[in-house]
Design a protein around this motif. Sequence first.
Motif: not given
Length: 394
Positions: A37, A46-49, A51-52, A55, A65
Motif C-alpha cells: 500500500w 487505500p480508500s477502498s479499504i 470504505n470497507t 461500512r 474480501i
Amino acid sequence: MEVEKFVSQCPYPMLRIGKDGKVIYSNRAAELFLHEWGIKIGEKVPSSIGNTVKRVIFRVNPETIEMKFRKKVYLVSFHPLEGEDQVNAYGFDITSQKKLKEKLRIKERQSDALHKIGRMALRRESLQAFMDESVKLVARTLGVEYSKIMELCPDGNFLLRASEGWEPEFVGKVIVSGSKEYQAGYTIYSKVAVIVRDFKKEKRFSASPFLKEHDIASGISVTIGKIEKPFGVLSVHSKRPKRFTADDTFFLNSVAVLISEVIERRHAEEELRQYKEQLEELVKQRTSELIRINERLTEEIAGRKQVEKALQNNVYFLETFLDAIPSPVFYRNLEGIYQGCNERFAQEMLGLPKEKVIGHSMFEPTFRTIFSHIIFFVFFSHQSQYFNGFLIQI
C-alpha cells in the motif's frame, strides 16, 4: 505481554485500523500489506479499504474480501471492535486454494470442451466442419490466439486443413515443410507432445516461416492418428511466451484422439459407401444378366412347347394313320423294343393292348410265348396258313 508476543509473531497478517482509515497496529506478517500500500503505521490505508472499514463499523457486521499481493492471494476478514470505532483485520493466505480452484476450473472447462467435441463427432456433419469447430473450441479452451490441424501429405509436407486465428484463405492452400527442423515435423519425428515455451530460447528446432510471419512465441503440438501412420498434427500457438501444463497436454492429446477416431470412421464410411455402390452396380448388372437369361429361357421354353406340340400332333397323326391300315403294322429298334404299332397288330395278332406292347421288348416272356405258337402252327402245316385270320408264310 505474552499475547502481544503471540500476535507479533503470528504467521497470519493482523491489522487494527481506525474509523479514519489510519493503521493503528500491524504485526510482522502484515508488513507486506503496508509495503504494497506504500504506507506506515499511523498512515491511511487505500480508500477502498477505508470504505470497507467504515461500512463494517457502521453496520457492526464483519466483512471478508480477497486481496492480491504480488503472487499471493489473501482472504482478509474485517471484524468491528465492540464499543470502539476500530476494526481488526485478519489475513489468511489462500494462494494454494485459489490455484487449486483455478486448476479445477480449467479442468472443468477442458472436460466440457471434450464433451462438446465428442458430441460433434457423433453428428452426421462433414469432416471439414467437424475439424473447423474443433480448432475453434481448442483455442478458446486453452486461451490462445491460434489453433490448427495440419495434414501430413504423401510427399512428407503438411497441408493446413483447419485453423482458428489464421486467415481463412490459408486453409487448404498453405504448405509447411515436414522437416524435423520445424515443430510439426519434429512432432511426427519425436512421437510425443512437443511444448515450446518461447521460440527465442528453443534449441531443438526453429519456428517455421509461417509461424515467424505471425510472430508466434510459444505453442504445443501433438500427433493425430496412429504413430506408425499419422494423419497429421494438432497444434496451438500464442504470440506471447506461455507455460503449458500437463493438463493442457492431456487435453490436446484427448482432442487429437477424438479427431483421429472421426477421421478413421469417416474414411471407413466412405469405403463402405463406395463398396455399397459397387455392390449395387454389380447386383444391377447381374440382375440384367438374369433378366436376359430368363427371357431367353422363356423363348426357348415357348419354342420347345411348340416343338412338343408339333411332335405330339405328328405322333397322333402317325397313330391314327397306323390304326387306319387294315394290316398289322409295328416298328421296333435294333434292341427289339417296340417303338409303335397299330391296333390290329396289338389287339388282334398279339391279343394285348397297345400300351403293353409299345416300350416292351420282343424278347420278354409274354411275347416269346405268343410268337412260339405262331411259328409252331406255321411250321407243322408246311404251307401258308392263316393265324387268327392273318396270312403267315415261312
